[in-house]
Design a protein around this motif. Structure first.
Motif, PDB file in Angstrom:
ATOM      1  N   LEU A 114      -3.220   1.146   6.534  1.00 37.75           N
ATOM      2  CA  LEU A 114      -3.170   2.541   6.989  1.00 37.75           C
ATOM      3  C   LEU A 114      -1.753   3.094   7.039  1.00 37.75           C
ATOM      4  N   ILE A 115      -0.837   2.331   7.606  1.00 42.10           N
ATOM      5  CA  ILE A 115       0.543   2.796   7.699  1.00 42.10           C
ATOM      6  C   ILE A 115       1.154   2.910   6.305  1.00 42.10           C
ATOM      7  N   GLY A 116       0.851   1.945   5.451  1.00 40.80           N
ATOM      8  CA  GLY A 116       1.371   1.981   4.083  1.00 40.80           C
ATOM      9  C   GLY A 116       0.903   3.211   3.329  1.00 40.80           C
ATOM     10  N   ILE A 117      -0.385   3.517   3.419  1.00 46.91           N
ATOM     11  CA  ILE A 117      -0.911   4.712   2.753  1.00 46.91           C
ATOM     12  C   ILE A 117      -0.219   5.960   3.296  1.00 46.91           C
ATOM     13  N   CYS A 118      -0.052   6.027   4.611  1.00 47.65           N
ATOM     14  CA  CYS A 118       0.637   7.184   5.204  1.00 47.65           C
ATOM     15  C   CYS A 118       2.077   7.292   4.714  1.00 47.65           C
ATOM     16  N   CYS A 119       2.773   6.165   4.575  1.00 44.72           N
ATOM     17  CA  CYS A 119       4.164   6.184   4.091  1.00 44.72           C
ATOM     18  C   CYS A 119       4.227   6.651   2.637  1.00 44.72           C
ATOM     19  N   GLY A 120       3.265   6.221   1.828  1.00 42.26           N
ATOM     20  CA  GLY A 120       3.211   6.668   0.440  1.00 42.26           C
ATOM     21  C   GLY A 120       2.960   8.161   0.339  1.00 42.26           C
ATOM     22  N   LEU A 121       2.038   8.650   1.155  1.00 40.51           N
ATOM     23  CA  LEU A 121       1.741  10.084   1.158  1.00 40.51           C
ATOM     24  C   LEU A 121       2.918  10.889   1.706  1.00 40.51           C
ATOM     25  N   LEU A 122       3.574  10.357   2.732  1.00 42.98           N
ATOM     26  CA  LEU A 122       4.750  11.029   3.304  1.00 42.98           C
ATOM     27  C   LEU A 122       5.860  11.147   2.260  1.00 42.98           C
ATOM     28  N   SER A 123       6.066  10.099   1.501  1.00 42.54           N
ATOM     29  CA  SER A 123       7.076  10.134   0.450  1.00 42.54           C
ATOM     30  C   SER A 123       6.752  11.237  -0.563  1.00 42.54           C
TER      31      SER A 123
ATOM     32  N   THR B 112       1.579   9.976  -8.975  1.00 44.75           N
ATOM     33  CA  THR B 112       2.198  10.358 -10.244  1.00 44.75           C
ATOM     34  C   THR B 112       1.506   9.750 -11.453  1.00 44.75           C
ATOM     35  N   ASN B 113       0.771   8.658 -11.265  1.00 43.50           N
ATOM     36  CA  ASN B 113       0.124   7.976 -12.375  1.00 43.50           C
ATOM     37  C   ASN B 113      -1.119   7.263 -11.850  1.00 43.50           C
ATOM     38  N   LYS B 114      -2.274   7.887 -12.035  1.00 44.23           N
ATOM     39  CA  LYS B 114      -3.523   7.351 -11.466  1.00 44.23           C
ATOM     40  C   LYS B 114      -3.833   5.941 -11.969  1.00 44.23           C
ATOM     41  N   LYS B 115      -3.689   5.717 -13.267  1.00 43.63           N
ATOM     42  CA  LYS B 115      -4.010   4.403 -13.835  1.00 43.63           C
ATOM     43  C   LYS B 115      -3.117   3.311 -13.234  1.00 43.63           C
ATOM     44  N   ALA B 116      -1.814   3.574 -13.192  1.00 48.58           N
ATOM     45  CA  ALA B 116      -0.878   2.622 -12.592  1.00 48.58           C
ATOM     46  C   ALA B 116      -1.143   2.488 -11.094  1.00 48.58           C
ATOM     47  N   GLY B 117      -1.507   3.580 -10.451  1.00 45.36           N
ATOM     48  CA  GLY B 117      -1.809   3.554  -9.021  1.00 45.36           C
ATOM     49  C   GLY B 117      -3.000   2.660  -8.709  1.00 45.36           C
ATOM     50  N   ILE B 118      -4.027   2.736  -9.528  1.00 54.56           N
ATOM     51  CA  ILE B 118      -5.213   1.890  -9.317  1.00 54.56           C
ATOM     52  C   ILE B 118      -4.834   0.422  -9.475  1.00 54.56           C
ATOM     53  N   SER B 119      -4.059   0.110 -10.514  1.00 53.64           N
ATOM     54  CA  SER B 119      -3.599  -1.274 -10.702  1.00 53.64           C
ATOM     55  C   SER B 119      -2.766  -1.732  -9.507  1.00 53.64           C
ATOM     56  N   ALA B 120      -1.913  -0.847  -9.004  1.00 54.71           N
ATOM     57  CA  ALA B 120      -1.076  -1.182  -7.849  1.00 54.71           C
ATOM     58  C   ALA B 120      -1.935  -1.405  -6.604  1.00 54.71           C
ATOM     59  N   TYR B 121      -2.984  -0.600  -6.429  1.00 55.52           N
ATOM     60  CA  TYR B 121      -3.888  -0.806  -5.289  1.00 55.52           C
ATOM     61  C   TYR B 121      -4.597  -2.152  -5.376  1.00 55.52           C
ATOM     62  N   ILE B 122      -4.979  -2.555  -6.579  1.00 60.07           N
ATOM     63  CA  ILE B 122      -5.629  -3.861  -6.742  1.00 60.07           C
ATOM     64  C   ILE B 122      -4.665  -4.976  -6.343  1.00 60.07           C
TER      65      ILE B 122
ATOM     66  N   PHE C 163       0.819  -1.214   0.000  1.00 56.28           N
ATOM     67  CA  PHE C 163       0.000   0.000   0.000  1.00 56.28           C
ATOM     68  C   PHE C 163       0.854   1.267   0.000  1.00 56.28           C
ATOM     69  N   ALA C 164       2.052   1.195   0.561  1.00 59.23           N
ATOM     70  CA  ALA C 164       2.969   2.348   0.487  1.00 59.23           C
ATOM     71  C   ALA C 164       3.342   2.608  -0.968  1.00 59.23           C
ATOM     72  N   ALA C 165       3.724   1.552  -1.676  1.00 62.43           N
ATOM     73  CA  ALA C 165       4.112   1.696  -3.081  1.00 62.43           C
ATOM     74  C   ALA C 165       2.929   2.154  -3.935  1.00 62.43           C
ATOM     75  N   ALA C 166       1.756   1.567  -3.708  1.00 59.14           N
ATOM     76  CA  ALA C 166       0.574   1.942  -4.488  1.00 59.14           C
ATOM     77  C   ALA C 166       0.191   3.401  -4.236  1.00 59.14           C
ATOM     78  N   SER C 167       0.257   3.830  -2.995  1.00 61.08           N
ATOM     79  CA  SER C 167      -0.082   5.218  -2.667  1.00 61.08           C
ATOM     80  C   SER C 167       0.915   6.191  -3.275  1.00 61.08           C
ATOM     81  N   ALA C 168       2.170   5.827  -3.285  1.00 61.33           N
ATOM     82  CA  ALA C 168       3.189   6.670  -3.910  1.00 61.33           C
ATOM     83  C   ALA C 168       2.959   6.746  -5.416  1.00 61.33           C
ATOM     84  N   LEU C 169       2.703   5.606  -6.021  1.00 58.49           N
ATOM     85  CA  LEU C 169       2.492   5.555  -7.466  1.00 58.49           C
ATOM     86  C   LEU C 169       1.243   6.328  -7.879  1.00 58.49           C
ATOM     87  N   MET C 170       0.229   6.272  -7.067  1.00 57.58           N
ATOM     88  CA  MET C 170      -1.034   6.956  -7.358  1.00 57.58           C
ATOM     89  C   MET C 170      -0.832   8.467  -7.509  1.00 57.58           C
TER      90      MET C 170
END
Length: 181
Positions: A152-161, A117-127, A108-115
């Protein structure tokens, strides 16, 4: 904790040989965050996607620091497969603590970070992140609250990045503007 075992035990009814193989494969994508690390490094190669790679790798660093280095030893929660060791596992018994789910958190950290910069890739990463999180429950190696905390922690780490990278970019732009004047 009993309600968590109820959920994990109910998931044991979903097991089939095909689904078992799929879940073992899906969970292996999260082992040591290798898939997300390779993705981040791959994105770094192209100037067009470099920012996404930086955000993904930064999010994974924060995730490892907060979850694996600080929280896991601090909370020291036993895994469900340690408590109920009669459940037949499809993967090797993990040796580190259960809370939070590192696979889920890194995903979820990686997916949130990717989201960012690239919404389409971010959605795939979230799946994919959601499938990895589910696999940890299916395989009886995490409690549901371990997975929820990992999300939750992963999303926060992605947003923090993203926030830190944004601040660094602002500073760089300020210096460029000052140098031009």
């Amino acid at each position: 904790m009993s309600w968590e075992f109820s959920i994990l035990d109910a998931l044991q009814n979903l097991h089939t040989p095909l689904f078992d193989r799929i879940m073992v494969f899906v969970t292996s994508l999260g082992n040591a965050g290798w898939f997300w690390i390779v993705l981040g490094l791959g994105l770094m190669i192209s100037k067009k996607y470099r920012k996404g790679g930086i955000l993904v790798l930064g999010a994974l660093i924060f995730s490892a620091l907060f979850g694996n280095i600080i929280l896991k030893p601090l909370v020291a929660r036993p895994r469900p497969c340690w408590v109920r060791d009669t459940v037949q596992l499809l993967i090797a018994v993990p040796r580190d603590y259960s809370f939070p789910s590192g696979h889920t958190q890194a995903s979820f950290a990686a997916a949130s970070a990717l989201m960012q910069t690239n919404k389409k890739a971010g959605i795939s990463a979230y799946i994919l992140a959601a499938l990895i999180a589910f696999s940890r429950l299916y395989l009886y190696v995490h409690f549901p609250t371990d997975v929820l905390a990992g999300i939750l922690i992963g999303i926060c780490c992605g947003l923090l990045s993203g926030w830190i990278f944004g601040k660094a970019g602002e500073k760089r732009e300020e210096k460029e503007t000052e140098r031009k004047q």
